[in-house]
Design an enzyme around this catalytic site. Sequence first.
Site, short mmCIF file in Angstrom:
data_model
loop_
_atom_site.label_atom_id
_atom_site.label_comp_id
_atom_site.label_asym_id
_atom_site.label_seq_id
_atom_site.Cartn_x
_atom_site.Cartn_y
_atom_site.Cartn_z
N ASP A 37 15.65 -20.63 12.93
CA ASP A 37 15.11 -19.50 12.19
C ASP A 37 14.95 -19.99 10.75
O ASP A 37 15.55 -21.00 10.35
CB ASP A 37 16.04 -18.27 12.28
CG ASP A 37 15.30 -16.99 11.87
OD1 ASP A 37 14.18 -17.10 11.30
OD2 ASP A 37 15.82 -15.89 12.10
C1 BGC Z 1 13.11 -14.03 10.73
C2 BGC Z 1 12.30 -14.56 11.90
C3 BGC Z 1 10.92 -14.95 11.43
C4 BGC Z 1 11.06 -15.99 10.33
C5 BGC Z 1 9.74 -16.44 9.77
C6 BGC Z 1 13.11 -15.00 9.56
O1 BGC Z 1 13.67 -14.38 8.44
O2 BGC Z 1 14.44 -13.81 11.15
O3 BGC Z 1 12.21 -13.57 12.90
O4 BGC Z 1 10.16 -15.44 12.50
O5 BGC Z 1 11.80 -15.42 9.26
O6 BGC Z 1 9.14 -15.43 9.03
#
Ligand code: BGC
Length: 741
Positions: free
Chosen positions: A232
């Site tokens: 993530d």
């Molecule tokens: C979120 C993800 C997301 C990623 C990219 C993170 O903060 O938890 O779900 O895909 O950011 O934006």
Amino acid sequence: MAALDIPALLGSLTLEEKAALLDGADFWRTQAIERLGIPSVMVTDGPHGLRKQAGEADHAGLHESVPATCFPPAAGLASTWNPQLLERIGAALGRECRAEEVAVLLGPGINMKRWPLCGRNFEYFSEDPYLAGELGAALVRGIQGEGVGTSLKHFAANNQETDRMTVSADIDERTLREIYLPAFERVVTGAQPWTVMCSYNRINGTYASEDRWLLTEVLRDEWGFQGLVVSDWGAVNRRDAAVAAGLDLEMPSSGGSGTQIVLDAVRGGTLAEKDVDLAVTRVLELLNRALPALAPGQSFDADAHHALAREAAAASAVLLKNEGDILPLAAGGSVAVIGEFARTPRFQGAGSSQVNPTKVDTALDGLREAMTVTFAPGFDIESTQGDAALVKEAVAAARQADVAVLFLGLPPSYESEGYDRDHMDLPQHQVDLLHAVADVNANVVVVLSNGSVVTVAPWQQRAKAILEGWLLGQAGGAATADLLLGRTNPAGKLAETIPVRYEDNPAIGNFPGEHGHVRYGEGLLIGYRWYDAHRLDVAYPFGHGLSYTSFSYADLEVAAGEQSATVSLTVTNTGSRSGTEVVQVYVSDPHAIVFRPEQELRGFATVSLEPGGSTRVSIELNRRAFAFWHPALRRWSVEGGEFAIRAGASSRDIRLQETITLAGDDLVVPLTADSTAEAWLAHPAAGAWLKDQLKGPFHDMLFDPRNGQMMRAIPLVRLSRFPGFPVGESQVADAVARYAA
Ligand code: BGC
């Protein structure tokens, strides 16, 4: 572009280039190595629409993105219980990705809704792992069918936003296996997402990003995952440990620091180069999968996708109650439409999933096209208190109308990625408005907009009908009008329980944790499993949802195999409109050697029927439908004996039930010296041996009708140390060696 020759590239890449490939190039792109013709591809959010940022980048939904169709978020889609529909939506998402040359859409998110206040519940499907897994797999199939990848997230146990970057989700293995992992397992084994995104949090003390058990042993070795694991955004803690654990790609770019750590670790001998090669291979394999669909100049039909978003939104809303068949609205009657949400719909949640819609429909416009409507906004959406003038205007409108339709809901600031809700209620001034309106007009319909459940018990007696609209995407307004007017028949079913009171919730006392730890003390009992176990009344049960028609269930037949069953029954549309019903099958194991939830969803089927129409529905239950995770044997196990098969229209509206008998696995737990005398005596071979050895006073003590139970509860090795016990400590050790296998 021709596929990359991965073995040849592995031979040509320098260690520096390999390490660089494991890091992002920027916020959304993978690294290119131009010297060797390795291109860069774009991955981006997701999940219910494309959020491709053309200008400034962020992962909090702050900066604009290109226009894209905003389908209903998962909270809505889950209520459709319709995998075929989700597959079509997935295909549309895939086409939009292709038009924008995006290789991977970052979704779906399939974490369990452990707690209604989780700020991100709108992005998740359900409190039930089977339902979330089936729907997640369908979405992945649809997107990937277009040659675009997905990122199954957030793996794993990311069930709250409070302290999400660091909190340790402390969960026993059986609960992990039966509740928090199966949806991921189902999507991986059934649809092979191209990537899995590891979550920010820790699990039992270990960061998901460096948890080898999770990312390699379970995900790859047990489930057969073939793709790439991406972090993530910002989830990497120690980059070298993460590579060794099986985390291939760090996103977004670490600015080179991750690359340097990998290089230093390989050069220092603490990270094997073969682990780096493996991760590089997975990055290159991802490129090979993505490149064929990335030709420039592709487009999508925005109107067709909007129409699909409208169909999906209509299928996502759940009709909770409909006293006196007040809905659909009678043609020719007068309607007061009250509530700012009718004019300014709330159709998605905040954070990284926020889509810039191609257009937005409102329910107010939809209703105005068909009826004479008086509109009163009633309140300001983000205001913390009521406005007397707006209330007065709303009451006046309601007084003169045949029906008052109130659009109530949660302000956008209540629900977002990044934080959890403070409470489960609608803003009090909205409830006050409902009371004021109901005082002058008995025919009140409430339409809700919320990403996760709100309490309805305090006010629902003032409304004849409630349509739970969740967040319905950009066409939600038109779809809501379709439902209220009866152009579409409601078919949604709850994918999460609506409890009576906040205090009834399963994780009370265990959410959101303290000092870096959140204890999953409720264990297996999340959602309906908890309310069933505690025999608690709920406002609306899991699986509930009404229609403008009615369905009957008949002729249940369950054909049992050794450890499987085929369930079939006849469903008939007994009303006067065509409609769709979701037939749910729950399995119950009434007598078990471990604690088992009262019943668990193990299958469902969505059927559409014309008035008077009938169909035979058939649902397969495989071995897993009956299995539990054996905490001592550490494997999926079926205990032989009786199982009840229940078919119903909700978890609390079981219409038919049959009992079957299945064959069981060998569940003998290996004996140790610490096993009780009881366990030794119960063991087929060791029991006979021990009985033979026992003589004299100890025999009598162990089998004494009054005190025997207490004696047999003593570990054998402790008994062996008692003066006069006929089996010595060394004989116990010999017996363990003999019988433990
Ligand atoms: C979120 C993800 C997301 C990623 C990219 C993170 O903060 O938890 O779900 O895909 O950011 O934006």
